[in-house]
Scaffold this motif. Sequence first.
Motif, PDB file in Angstrom:
ATOM      1  N   VAL A 194       0.897  -1.108   0.073  1.00  0.00           N
ATOM      2  CA  VAL A 194       0.138   0.055  -0.187  1.00  0.00           C
ATOM      3  C   VAL A 194       0.968   1.179  -0.007  1.00  0.00           C
ATOM      4  O   VAL A 194       1.863   1.274   1.068  1.00  0.00           O
ATOM      5  CB  VAL A 194      -0.947   0.052   1.285  1.00  0.00           C
ATOM      6  N   VAL A 195       0.621   2.240  -1.019  1.00  0.00           N
ATOM      7  CA  VAL A 195       1.442   3.431  -0.925  1.00  0.00           C
ATOM      8  C   VAL A 195       0.648   4.525  -0.804  1.00  0.00           C
ATOM      9  O   VAL A 195      -0.589   4.848  -1.294  1.00  0.00           O
ATOM     10  CB  VAL A 195       1.919   3.609  -2.464  1.00  0.00           C
ATOM     11  N   ARG A 196       1.335   5.557  -0.185  1.00  0.00           N
ATOM     12  CA  ARG A 196       0.582   6.933  -0.100  1.00  0.00           C
ATOM     13  C   ARG A 196       1.505   7.924  -0.092  1.00  0.00           C
ATOM     14  O   ARG A 196       2.626   7.801   0.446  1.00  0.00           O
ATOM     15  CB  ARG A 196      -0.258   7.061   1.168  1.00  0.00           C
ATOM     16  N   ILE A 197       1.325   8.987  -0.884  1.00  0.00           N
ATOM     17  CA  ILE A 197       2.455   9.983  -0.775  1.00  0.00           C
ATOM     18  C   ILE A 197       1.987  10.883   0.236  1.00  0.00           C
ATOM     19  O   ILE A 197       0.998  11.423   0.523  1.00  0.00           O
ATOM     20  CB  ILE A 197       1.880  10.701  -2.069  1.00  0.00           C
ATOM     21  N   VAL A 198       3.095  11.174   0.893  1.00  0.00           N
ATOM     22  CA  VAL A 198       2.815  12.118   2.364  1.00  0.00           C
ATOM     23  C   VAL A 198       3.324  13.481   1.842  1.00  0.00           C
ATOM     24  O   VAL A 198       2.461  14.529   2.118  1.00  0.00           O
ATOM     25  CB  VAL A 198       3.763  11.633   3.301  1.00  0.00           C
ATOM     26  N   ASN A 199       4.412  13.873   1.297  1.00  0.00           N
ATOM     27  CA  ASN A 199       4.761  14.970   1.001  1.00  0.00           C
ATOM     28  C   ASN A 199       5.801  14.920  -0.145  1.00  0.00           C
ATOM     29  O   ASN A 199       6.562  13.971  -0.343  1.00  0.00           O
ATOM     30  CB  ASN A 199       5.388  15.688   1.954  1.00  0.00           C
ATOM     31  N   VAL A 200       5.754  15.984  -1.224  1.00  0.00           N
ATOM     32  CA  VAL A 200       6.700  16.041  -2.123  1.00  0.00           C
ATOM     33  C   VAL A 200       7.286  17.556  -2.107  1.00  0.00           C
ATOM     34  O   VAL A 200       6.588  18.399  -2.446  1.00  0.00           O
ATOM     35  CB  VAL A 200       6.085  15.915  -3.572  1.00  0.00           C
ATOM     36  N   ASP A 201       8.713  17.496  -1.878  1.00  0.00           N
ATOM     37  CA  ASP A 201       9.220  18.710  -2.044  1.00  0.00           C
ATOM     38  C   ASP A 201       9.784  18.834  -3.096  1.00  0.00           C
ATOM     39  O   ASP A 201      10.494  18.047  -3.844  1.00  0.00           O
ATOM     40  CB  ASP A 201      10.320  18.585  -0.842  1.00  0.00           C
ATOM     41  N   PRO A 202       9.487  20.373  -3.757  1.00  0.00           N
ATOM     42  CA  PRO A 202      10.036  20.558  -5.022  1.00  0.00           C
ATOM     43  C   PRO A 202      11.545  20.454  -5.442  1.00  0.00           C
ATOM     44  O   PRO A 202      12.068  20.307  -6.388  1.00  0.00           O
ATOM     45  CB  PRO A 202       9.566  22.019  -5.098  1.00  0.00           C
TER      46      PRO A 202
END
Length: 185
Positions: free
Chosen positions: A142-150
């Motif tokens: 199971v995958v979930r994106i928590v945060n994407v920093d530019p």
Amino acid sequence: GESGTGEVVSPFENSAASSTGNDDVDGAPLELSPQNVDKVLDEVRPYLVADGGNVSVSKVDTDTGNVYLVLEGACGSCASSTVTMKMGIERVLKENFGSSLGEVVQVEPEVDEGGKPTELTVEAVQGEIDRMAAAISAMGGVVRIVNVDPIGVVEIEFRGPNKVKQGLELALLDVEYVKHVKFVS
């Protein structure tokens, strides 16, 4: 006596070779145009597709003779496969277009009209995860994106087998501008 065979030289060969820049011989090079390039590429497509790749014409610059191609691969990012693809394609194009062909330039597939993103976007990460989602869930992940920093850090929440996690990490590092994948629980 099979000895005489193979000695026959086509009358065109010598005249074609010695004629200086006269392109009106039989087998004259095709006119360099996107349509013709595409037609020639049709000859090599089956081989590319067999390798899990494909090719499409991005544009043809008739002034310089440069042909801009998008090489799509099962692994568009593996240098080795695209180099071989590109070499093979160049050869076929040269055979067909002769001296009117300039350079064969490989361009990236995602050229949106608005230009490419110059930093990491959530869409890019999500796109990669979506591409693998079926495989991941099939293996119980199971995958979930928590945060994407530019600047290139992706934080992912992942539950599932370790080897899936490793594969996911490698795939995400392959996304342009991703520098680091951080797993948070």
